[in-house]
Design a protein around this motif. Structure first.
Motif, PDB file in Angstrom:
ATOM      1  N   ALA A   1       0.827  -1.212   0.000  1.00 13.70           N
ATOM      2  CA  ALA A   1       0.000   0.000   0.000  1.00 13.70           C
ATOM      3  C   ALA A   1       0.857   1.256   0.000  1.00 13.70           C
ATOM      4  CB  ALA A   1      -0.927   0.001   1.213  1.00 13.70           C
ATOM      5  N   ALA A   2       1.991   1.215   0.675  1.00 12.86           N
ATOM      6  CA  ALA A   2       2.856   2.392   0.758  1.00 12.86           C
ATOM      7  C   ALA A   2       3.473   2.733  -0.590  1.00 12.86           C
ATOM      8  CB  ALA A   2       3.954   2.163   1.793  1.00 12.86           C
ATOM      9  N   TYR A   3       3.555   1.760  -1.498  1.00 11.28           N
ATOM     10  CA  TYR A   3       4.233   1.979  -2.777  1.00 11.28           C
ATOM     11  C   TYR A   3       3.276   2.267  -3.923  1.00 11.28           C
ATOM     12  CZ  TYR A   3       8.278   0.288  -0.261  1.00 11.28           C
ATOM     13  OH  TYR A   3       9.289   0.153   0.670  1.00 11.28           O
ATOM     14  N   ILE A   4       1.989   2.067  -3.711  1.00 10.22           N
ATOM     15  CA  ILE A   4       1.031   2.329  -4.792  1.00 10.22           C
ATOM     16  C   ILE A   4       0.000   3.390  -4.415  1.00 10.22           C
ATOM     17  CG2 ILE A   4       1.321  -0.017  -5.671  1.00 10.22           C
ATOM     18  CD1 ILE A   4      -1.421  -0.677  -4.468  1.00 10.22           C
ATOM     19  N   ALA A   5       0.119   3.961  -3.206  1.00  9.11           N
ATOM     20  CA  ALA A   5      -0.862   4.963  -2.755  1.00  9.11           C
ATOM     21  C   ALA A   5      -0.840   6.209  -3.626  1.00  9.11           C
ATOM     22  CB  ALA A   5      -0.600   5.328  -1.296  1.00  9.11           C
ATOM     23  N   TRP A   6       0.293   6.501  -4.286  1.00  6.59           N
ATOM     24  CA  TRP A   6       0.414   7.704  -5.101  1.00  6.59           C
ATOM     25  C   TRP A   6      -0.661   7.769  -6.187  1.00  6.59           C
ATOM     26  CZ3 TRP A   6       0.929   7.158 -10.290  1.00  6.59           C
ATOM     27  CH2 TRP A   6       1.436   5.944 -10.768  1.00  6.59           C
ATOM     28  N   LYS A   7      -1.056   6.578  -6.712  1.00  8.20           N
ATOM     29  CA  LYS A   7      -2.028   6.588  -7.806  1.00  8.20           C
ATOM     30  C   LYS A   7      -3.414   7.001  -7.337  1.00  8.20           C
ATOM     31  CE  LYS A   7      -3.091   1.624  -7.535  1.00  8.20           C
ATOM     32  NZ  LYS A   7      -4.563   1.745  -7.425  1.00  8.20           N
TER      33      LYS A   7
ATOM     34  N   LEU B   1       0.244   9.765  -0.128  1.00  7.29           N
ATOM     35  CA  LEU B   1       1.637   9.401   0.070  1.00  7.29           C
ATOM     36  C   LEU B   1       1.774   8.806   1.470  1.00  7.29           C
ATOM     37  CD1 LEU B   1       4.563   9.354  -0.896  1.00  7.29           C
ATOM     38  CD2 LEU B   1       4.837  11.684  -0.032  1.00  7.29           C
ATOM     39  N   LEU B   2       1.999   7.487   1.526  1.00  6.52           N
ATOM     40  CA  LEU B   2       2.181   6.787   2.787  1.00  6.52           C
ATOM     41  C   LEU B   2       3.661   6.551   3.003  1.00  6.52           C
ATOM     42  CD1 LEU B   2      -0.607   4.033   2.520  1.00  6.52           C
ATOM     43  CD2 LEU B   2      -0.764   6.278   3.592  1.00  6.52           C
ATOM     44  N   PHE B   3       4.134   6.762   4.207  1.00  3.48           N
ATOM     45  CA  PHE B   3       5.550   6.516   4.476  1.00  3.48           C
ATOM     46  C   PHE B   3       5.736   6.115   5.935  1.00  3.48           C
ATOM     47  CE2 PHE B   3       4.418  10.955   4.374  1.00  3.48           C
ATOM     48  CZ  PHE B   3       4.876  11.475   5.573  1.00  3.48           C
ATOM     49  N   SER B   4       6.662   5.219   6.153  1.00  5.96           N
ATOM     50  CA  SER B   4       6.962   4.725   7.495  1.00  5.96           C
ATOM     51  C   SER B   4       8.474   4.567   7.616  1.00  5.96           C
ATOM     52  CB  SER B   4       6.273   3.381   7.744  1.00  5.96           C
ATOM     53  OG  SER B   4       6.621   2.859   9.010  1.00  5.96           O
ATOM     54  N   GLY B   5       9.071   5.376   8.497  1.00  8.14           N
ATOM     55  CA  GLY B   5      10.516   5.336   8.646  1.00  8.14           C
ATOM     56  C   GLY B   5      11.246   5.733   7.383  1.00  8.14           C
ATOM     57  N   THR B   6      10.668   6.680   6.637  1.00 13.52           N
ATOM     58  CA  THR B   6      11.226   7.118   5.360  1.00 13.52           C
ATOM     59  C   THR B   6      12.062   8.378   5.554  1.00 13.52           C
ATOM     60  OG1 THR B   6       9.267   6.266   4.237  1.00 13.52           O
ATOM     61  CG2 THR B   6      10.663   7.792   2.998  1.00 13.52           C
ATOM     62  N   PRO B   7      13.261   8.438   4.966  1.00 16.81           N
ATOM     63  CA  PRO B   7      14.058   9.668   5.064  1.00 16.81           C
ATOM     64  C   PRO B   7      13.280  10.870   4.538  1.00 16.81           C
ATOM     65  CG  PRO B   7      15.400   7.875   4.211  1.00 16.81           C
ATOM     66  CD  PRO B   7      13.977   7.372   4.250  1.00 16.81           C
ATOM     67  N   LEU B   8      13.333  11.982   5.274  1.00 18.02           N
ATOM     68  CA  LEU B   8      12.593  13.177   4.881  1.00 18.02           C
ATOM     69  C   LEU B   8      13.023  13.661   3.499  1.00 18.02           C
ATOM     70  CD1 LEU B   8      10.545  15.346   5.507  1.00 18.02           C
ATOM     71  CD2 LEU B   8      12.300  16.592   6.798  1.00 18.02           C
TER      72      LEU B   8
END
Length: 372
Positions: free
Chosen positions: A290-296, A300-307
């Motif tokens: 889900a975190a990688y396809i939410a853009w469509k 934008l989902l992110f967890s522990g992602t560099p700012l």
């Protein structure tokens, strides 16, 4: 060799323990020596004159002495030699790409910067596709644009250019649906061959491939090949990203590796929920798709992602440069859920509010920094 060329020393490249002499009595050794010669003469660095390559082989062959033979060691050293000679570009190419007309067209296609609307290139003709979220549907020997206009795709290859700040969805003539993220390019034929379906991607796209067991679907990027029969997956392959990735949502895909990974398996099959990341090496991991396809879906989902990675995605999505000017600890990674249908200021308010930052607009840039 020409005196003014600074080539690496032969002994530094191949070492001291070469294979047997130029004309070996061992057929296997002689066959490998011949193969080595062909590899050197065909190395991809065009700054080397063919005569220089021939002379390099002559020096290697004349220096080969009867010592303990190691096929693996020779292979490693020949690979190192070719890399030092600047042949990396050849090693990164897929073997079939040199014969694949679509890939060759895509890699050599002159594409100017496009910071305005989405464009559909039909040969020499360019069609402007209006809207932040445009759509194209192929069928009946025409393409319908945003449901209210049509064009004739007479060229062999069509190119859809989606600039930063835009998204687009295209339904290809076989029924496959491709959703293109901001800053992406898709090259594809107006109609597919009966036995094979091929497209080229630069950027990011979500594919829902129409099943057809008799015509496998191939997605090529500059250094990846993905083969599917009918499935859904996300590919991210931007030019300015050091890592490319494939996330499989449903079905099954096969990732074929480039030639420079000669000690990896030549292909890897992914299962749903797995991500393949291709950098210097290939890594397979389980992820929350889900975190990688939410853009469509405009999120934008992110967890522990560099700012900095989050800001790079937002730069593409909103088509405005976002710069982080802060040494504040704890900003290395962030977690959250952003609604990208909101305007940029609303999104930045959320980011800054959770990270003790502030932002200011400076022309076409937005600077994020520590609060005063």
């Amino acid at each position: 060799m020409n005196a003014d060329k600074q080539h690496p020393k032969l002994e530094d490249i191949l070492g001291e323990d070469h294979i047997t002499s130029n004309q070996s009595n061992d057929p296997a050794q002689q066959e490998l020596a011949d193969a080595t010669r062909r590899m050197i003469l065909q190395a991809g660095n065009e700054s080397w004159d063919p005569a220089d390559k021939e002379q390099l082989w002559a020096q290697i062959a004349s220096g080969l002495i009867p010592v303990r033979f190691s096929y693996r060691r020779l292979l490693l050293r020949v690979a190192a030699a070719l890399l030092l000679l600047g042949g990396l570009g050849t090693w990164l190419c897929w073997p079939h790409q040199q014969q694949n007309n679509l890939v060759q067209f895509a890699l050599t296609q002159p594409v100017s910067e496009n910071n305005g609307d989405t464009r559909l290139l039909l040969g020499k003709n360019a069609v402007v596709v209006k809207g932040h979220n445009s759509s194209l549907v192929y069928g009946n020997n025409q393409v319908t644009i945003n449901a209210d206009s049509t064009a004739q795709p007479t060229a062999a290859y069509n190119t859809l250019l989606v600039p930063y700040g835009r998204r687009s969805k295209v339904q290809l003539e076989d029924g496959t649906v491709v959703q293109l993220n901001a800053g992406s390019r898709l090259v594809y034929p107006s109609s597919f061959d009966k036995n094979k379906r091929e497209v080229f991607l630069e950027g990011e796209a979500f594919f829902e491939v129409a099943p057809n067991a008799g015509a496998p679907f191939f997605v090529y990027t500059s250094n990846m090949e993905t083969e599917v029969l009918g499935t859904s997956f996300n590919i991210s392959a931007y030019k300015d990203d050091t890592r490319k990735s494939i996330v499989l949502v449903t079905g099954s895909v096969q990732l074929n590796l480039p030639q420079h990974m000669i000690f990896e398996k030549s292909s890897r099959q992914l299962k749903p929920g797995e991500m393949a990341t291709l950098g210097e090496k290939l890594a397979i991991s389980k992820v929350d798709v889900a975190a990688y396809i939410a853009w469509k879906d405009g999120r934008l989902l992110f967890s522990g992602t560099p700012l900095k990675d989050i800001l790079r995605k937002l730069t593409r999505y909103y088509n405005i440069e976002l710069v982080l000017d802060s040494t504040q600890p704890g900003l290395e990674t962030c977690s959250g859920d952003l609604d990208l249908e909101n305007n940029l200021d609303d999104v930045l308010d959320v980011i800054c509010g959770t990270n003790s930052l502030q932002y200011e607009h400076k022309g076409q840039r937005v600077i994020l920094k520590e609060k005063d």
